[in-house]
Motif scaffolding. Structure first.
Motif, mmCIF file in Angstrom:
data_model
loop_
_atom_site.group_PDB
_atom_site.id
_atom_site.type_symbol
_atom_site.label_atom_id
_atom_site.label_comp_id
_atom_site.label_asym_id
_atom_site.label_seq_id
_atom_site.Cartn_x
_atom_site.Cartn_y
_atom_site.Cartn_z
ATOM 1 N N LEU A 37 0.822 -1.212 0.000
ATOM 2 C CA LEU A 37 0.000 0.000 0.000
ATOM 3 C C LEU A 37 0.857 1.262 0.000
ATOM 4 O O LEU A 37 0.525 2.243 -0.678
ATOM 5 N N LYS A 38 1.950 1.237 0.725
ATOM 6 C CA LYS A 38 2.870 2.385 0.729
ATOM 7 C C LYS A 38 3.409 2.608 -0.681
ATOM 8 O O LYS A 38 3.509 3.743 -1.150
ATOM 9 N N LYS A 39 3.740 1.525 -1.359
ATOM 10 C CA LYS A 39 4.262 1.628 -2.728
ATOM 11 C C LYS A 39 3.207 2.206 -3.660
ATOM 12 O O LYS A 39 3.519 3.037 -4.513
ATOM 13 N N ILE A 40 1.953 1.802 -3.497
ATOM 14 C CA ILE A 40 0.874 2.362 -4.320
ATOM 15 C C ILE A 40 0.747 3.858 -4.062
ATOM 16 O O ILE A 40 0.583 4.642 -5.002
ATOM 17 N N GLY A 41 0.834 4.267 -2.808
ATOM 18 C CA GLY A 41 0.780 5.692 -2.476
ATOM 19 C C GLY A 41 1.905 6.470 -3.137
ATOM 20 O O GLY A 41 1.680 7.556 -3.694
ATOM 21 N N GLU A 42 3.104 5.923 -3.105
ATOM 22 C CA GLU A 42 4.252 6.574 -3.745
ATOM 23 C C GLU A 42 4.032 6.695 -5.248
ATOM 24 O O GLU A 42 4.279 7.756 -5.835
ATOM 25 N N GLU A 43 3.570 5.600 -5.851
ATOM 26 C CA GLU A 43 3.363 5.606 -7.297
ATOM 27 C C GLU A 43 2.222 6.544 -7.689
ATOM 28 O O GLU A 43 2.290 7.209 -8.731
ATOM 29 N N ALA A 44 1.179 6.612 -6.868
ATOM 30 C CA ALA A 44 0.077 7.536 -7.145
ATOM 31 C C ALA A 44 0.574 8.976 -7.110
ATOM 32 O O ALA A 44 0.234 9.786 -7.993
ATOM 33 N N ALA A 45 1.387 9.296 -6.125
ATOM 34 C CA ALA A 45 1.935 10.653 -6.033
ATOM 35 C C ALA A 45 2.818 10.959 -7.239
ATOM 36 O O ALA A 45 2.743 12.062 -7.806
ATOM 37 N N GLU A 46 3.647 10.012 -7.640
ATOM 38 C CA GLU A 46 4.514 10.217 -8.804
ATOM 39 C C GLU A 46 3.687 10.379 -10.079
ATOM 40 O O GLU A 46 4.050 11.168 -10.961
ATOM 41 N N GLU A 53 3.060 17.780 -15.533
ATOM 42 C CA GLU A 53 4.110 18.157 -16.471
ATOM 43 C C GLU A 53 3.630 17.930 -17.909
ATOM 44 O O GLU A 53 2.572 17.360 -18.135
ATOM 45 N N ASP A 54 4.440 18.328 -18.867
ATOM 46 C CA ASP A 54 4.088 18.167 -20.278
ATOM 47 C C ASP A 54 4.695 16.918 -20.918
ATOM 48 O O ASP A 54 4.611 16.748 -22.120
ATOM 49 N N ASP A 55 5.296 16.044 -20.113
ATOM 50 C CA ASP A 55 5.984 14.868 -20.636
ATOM 51 C C ASP A 55 5.058 13.653 -20.579
ATOM 52 O O ASP A 55 4.947 12.983 -19.552
ATOM 53 N N ASP A 56 4.383 13.362 -21.693
ATOM 54 C CA ASP A 56 3.449 12.242 -21.737
ATOM 55 C C ASP A 56 4.149 10.910 -21.517
ATOM 56 O O ASP A 56 3.569 9.985 -20.940
ATOM 57 N N THR A 57 5.395 10.800 -21.951
ATOM 58 C CA THR A 57 6.142 9.560 -21.769
ATOM 59 C C THR A 57 6.296 9.252 -20.286
ATOM 60 O O THR A 57 6.096 8.113 -19.846
ATOM 61 N N GLN A 58 6.624 10.248 -19.500
ATOM 62 C CA GLN A 58 6.781 10.062 -18.055
ATOM 63 C C GLN A 58 5.440 9.733 -17.395
ATOM 64 O O GLN A 58 5.371 8.900 -16.494
ATOM 65 N N LEU A 59 4.379 10.372 -17.864
ATOM 66 C CA LEU A 59 3.049 10.091 -17.323
ATOM 67 C C LEU A 59 2.664 8.628 -17.575
ATOM 68 O O LEU A 59 2.170 7.943 -16.671
ATOM 69 N N VAL A 60 2.912 8.142 -18.768
ATOM 70 C CA VAL A 60 2.606 6.744 -19.085
ATOM 71 C C VAL A 60 3.466 5.816 -18.232
ATOM 72 O O VAL A 60 2.978 4.812 -17.688
ATOM 73 N N GLU A 62 4.804 6.351 -15.244
ATOM 74 C CA GLU A 62 4.351 6.363 -13.849
ATOM 75 C C GLU A 62 3.004 5.669 -13.699
ATOM 76 O O GLU A 62 2.761 4.978 -12.701
ATOM 77 N N THR A 63 2.125 5.823 -14.670
ATOM 78 C CA THR A 63 0.838 5.144 -14.624
ATOM 79 C C THR A 63 1.039 3.635 -14.693
ATOM 80 O O THR A 63 0.362 2.873 -13.988
ATOM 81 N N ALA A 64 1.981 3.189 -15.510
ATOM 82 C CA ALA A 64 2.297 1.754 -15.585
ATOM 83 C C ALA A 64 2.769 1.241 -14.226
ATOM 84 O O ALA A 64 2.360 0.158 -13.777
ATOM 85 N N LEU A 66 1.998 2.506 -11.316
ATOM 86 C CA LEU A 66 0.823 2.518 -10.442
ATOM 87 C C LEU A 66 -0.065 1.299 -10.711
ATOM 88 O O LEU A 66 -0.497 0.618 -9.776
ATOM 89 N N TRP A 67 -0.323 1.026 -11.970
ATOM 90 C CA TRP A 67 -1.152 -0.137 -12.317
ATOM 91 C C TRP A 67 -0.498 -1.431 -11.859
ATOM 92 O O TRP A 67 -1.155 -2.324 -11.333
ATOM 93 N N PHE A 68 0.815 -1.548 -12.064
ATOM 94 C CA PHE A 68 1.539 -2.748 -11.648
ATOM 95 C C PHE A 68 1.362 -2.993 -10.153
ATOM 96 O O PHE A 68 0.991 -4.080 -9.718
ATOM 97 N N HIS A 69 1.624 -1.968 -9.370
ATOM 98 C CA HIS A 69 1.545 -2.135 -7.922
ATOM 99 C C HIS A 69 0.102 -2.357 -7.460
ATOM 100 O O HIS A 69 -0.140 -3.051 -6.472
ATOM 101 N N THR A 70 -0.863 -1.811 -8.199
ATOM 102 C CA THR A 70 -2.266 -2.067 -7.897
ATOM 103 C C THR A 70 -2.602 -3.538 -8.159
ATOM 104 O O THR A 70 -3.334 -4.170 -7.383
ATOM 105 N N LEU A 71 -2.048 -4.101 -9.213
ATOM 106 C CA LEU A 71 -2.248 -5.528 -9.481
ATOM 107 C C LEU A 71 -1.635 -6.395 -8.380
ATOM 108 O O LEU A 71 -2.197 -7.421 -8.001
ATOM 109 N N VAL A 72 -0.496 -5.962 -7.851
ATOM 110 C CA VAL A 72 0.118 -6.681 -6.726
ATOM 111 C C VAL A 72 -0.826 -6.642 -5.527
ATOM 112 O O VAL A 72 -1.054 -7.666 -4.865
#
Length: 105
Positions: A37-46, A53-60, A62-64, A66-72
């Motif tokens: 859960l702590k890891k999900i919180g960190e990833e959600a914040a990131e 920001e304007d960097d879509d690559t970074q957004l994707v 970080e979302t990946a 977040l999704w990974f840790h949510t699956l865990v």
């Protein structure tokens, strides 16, 4: 698209019982739900920071994460992406307001 989530869920399940020093996933499971859960919180914040920001690559990226840790997390509870996808399917045809009202009653 959901094939990717299903494949990832299968990998997570397979690594769940691996040695913690050989698998990041096994290490998360060994440390327990609070660490997951702590890891999900960190990833959600990131993800939120990346979205500002304007960097879509970074957004994707970080979302990946977040999704990974949510699956865990789901796996730790005996759930998988199919459970979330089924809930999303159930919501088709409902307005967001109607769905929220049904939850609140």
């Amino acid at each position: 698209m959901s094939d990717t989530l299903e494949k990832l869920a299968e990998v997570i399940e397979a690594r769940k019982t691996a040695a913690a020093d050989e698998s990041y996933v096994a290490g998360l499971f060994e440390k327990g739900m609070n660490t997951i859960l702590k890891k999900i919180g960190e990833e959600a914040a990131e993800t939120i920071v990346a979205a500002k920001e304007d960097d879509d690559t970074q957004l994707v990226y970080e979302t990946a994460d977040l999704w990974f840790h949510t699956l865990v997390m789901l796996s730790a509870r005996g759930l998988g992406p199919e459970d979330v996808l089924a809930e999303l399917e159930r919501r088709f045809g409902l307005s967001g307001l109607a769905e929220k009202a049904a939850r609140d009653s």
